[in-house]
Design a protein around this motif. Sequence first.
Motif, PDB file in Angstrom:
ATOM      1  N   GLN A  15      -4.771  -6.071   7.503  1.00  0.00           N
ATOM      2  CA  GLN A  15      -5.510  -6.720   6.410  1.00  0.00           C
ATOM      3  C   GLN A  15      -6.076  -8.071   6.842  1.00  0.00           C
ATOM      4  OE1 GLN A  15      -6.259  -5.747   3.316  1.00  0.00           O
ATOM      5  NE2 GLN A  15      -6.875  -7.689   2.410  1.00  0.00           N
ATOM      6  N   VAL A  25       6.466  -2.798  -5.773  1.00  0.00           N
ATOM      7  CA  VAL A  25       5.480  -3.532  -4.975  1.00  0.00           C
ATOM      8  C   VAL A  25       5.632  -3.246  -3.484  1.00  0.00           C
ATOM      9  CG1 VAL A  25       6.765  -5.693  -4.723  1.00  0.00           C
ATOM     10  CG2 VAL A  25       4.296  -5.749  -4.821  1.00  0.00           C
ATOM     11  N   LYS A  75       3.532  -0.361  -2.441  1.00  0.00           N
ATOM     12  CA  LYS A  75       2.087  -0.470  -2.615  1.00  0.00           C
ATOM     13  C   LYS A  75       1.434  -0.810  -1.278  1.00  0.00           C
ATOM     14  CE  LYS A  75       2.147  -2.109  -7.389  1.00  0.00           C
ATOM     15  NZ  LYS A  75       1.772  -3.200  -8.279  1.00  0.00           N
ATOM     16  N   LYS A  76       0.151  -0.511  -1.205  1.00  0.00           N
ATOM     17  CA  LYS A  76      -0.623  -0.960  -0.058  1.00  0.00           C
ATOM     18  C   LYS A  76      -0.810  -2.467  -0.189  1.00  0.00           C
ATOM     19  CE  LYS A  76      -3.208   3.322   0.322  1.00  0.00           C
ATOM     20  NZ  LYS A  76      -4.507   3.960   0.218  1.00  0.00           N
ATOM     21  N   THR A  92      -3.373  -4.170   0.065  1.00  0.00           N
ATOM     22  CA  THR A  92      -4.556  -4.487  -0.740  1.00  0.00           C
ATOM     23  C   THR A  92      -4.285  -4.370  -2.241  1.00  0.00           C
ATOM     24  OG1 THR A  92      -5.328  -2.202  -0.512  1.00  0.00           O
ATOM     25  CG2 THR A  92      -6.204  -3.829   1.047  1.00  0.00           C
ATOM     26  N   GLU A  93      -3.194  -3.706  -2.629  1.00  0.00           N
ATOM     27  CA  GLU A  93      -2.843  -3.535  -4.044  1.00  0.00           C
ATOM     28  C   GLU A  93      -1.877  -4.597  -4.551  1.00  0.00           C
ATOM     29  OE1 GLU A  93      -3.201   1.329  -4.200  1.00  0.00           O
ATOM     30  OE2 GLU A  93      -1.240   0.431  -3.858  1.00  0.00           O
ATOM     31  N   ILE A  94      -1.344  -5.410  -3.656  1.00  0.00           N
ATOM     32  CA  ILE A  94      -0.396  -6.454  -4.061  1.00  0.00           C
ATOM     33  C   ILE A  94      -1.147  -7.557  -4.788  1.00  0.00           C
ATOM     34  CG2 ILE A  94       1.187  -8.246  -3.198  1.00  0.00           C
ATOM     35  CD1 ILE A  94       2.000  -6.256  -1.007  1.00  0.00           C
ATOM     36  N   ASP A  95      -0.581  -8.018  -5.885  1.00  0.00           N
ATOM     37  CA  ASP A  95      -1.193  -9.073  -6.685  1.00  0.00           C
ATOM     38  C   ASP A  95      -1.001 -10.422  -5.987  1.00  0.00           C
ATOM     39  OD1 ASP A  95      -2.091 -10.885  -8.575  1.00  0.00           O
ATOM     40  OD2 ASP A  95      -0.913 -10.040 -10.235  1.00  0.00           O
TER      41      ASP A  95
END
Length: 193
Positions: free
Chosen positions: A19, A66, A69-70, A72-75
């Motif tokens: 990322q 969490v 999650k990917k 990119t999906e983490i807040d």
Amino acid sequence: MADLSSLLKQIPVADIAKQLGIDESVAEAAVQQIVPGLVAGLAANAEDPKGAASLTKALSHDRGAVHKKKVTEIDVEDGKKIVRNVYGDKQDAVATKLAASATKASAAGDVTQDIIKQILPIVAPIVLAWLAEQFLGGKKEEPAAKEEESSTGGAIGDLLGGLLGGGSSSGSSNSTGDLLGGILGGLLGGGKK
């Protein structure tokens, strides 16, 4: 009891590296310092009853799975709030110390303050979700009674202290005790100021 190595296994280092466009060894070196640094910051804040109550409330916030999650999906905005609450106005100083420690502890190359500051808000929600699972046993609720507040603060402090006191079996050359005392000691005191 869970230890830091269990927590470190939850961090998707390869995805973080991809990322951010950095080498995986650099991301690994950064995460090896960030995770104990976050736990140490949380522990410092939990020493204060208000900080412990705030942490318990944060742990009850449902972040879902969490760690599954990917990246990119983490807040990340939630992560930035967590980092701000943990370190207060000392975020830059902590990031500098963590970067220096990561670079010193690894042959991965330079881990910059900027890399630390990019990874912190990705990792922070994972750390809190994992701690919530350990502390609340999967329940997403705050203790109801006011008199439970002090025992809850003690319990969360014990959990965090146990993570730090047990040392890291992650393979890092720095023990978490050294990290707390040497890197973050003095910066955080008994909480953010």
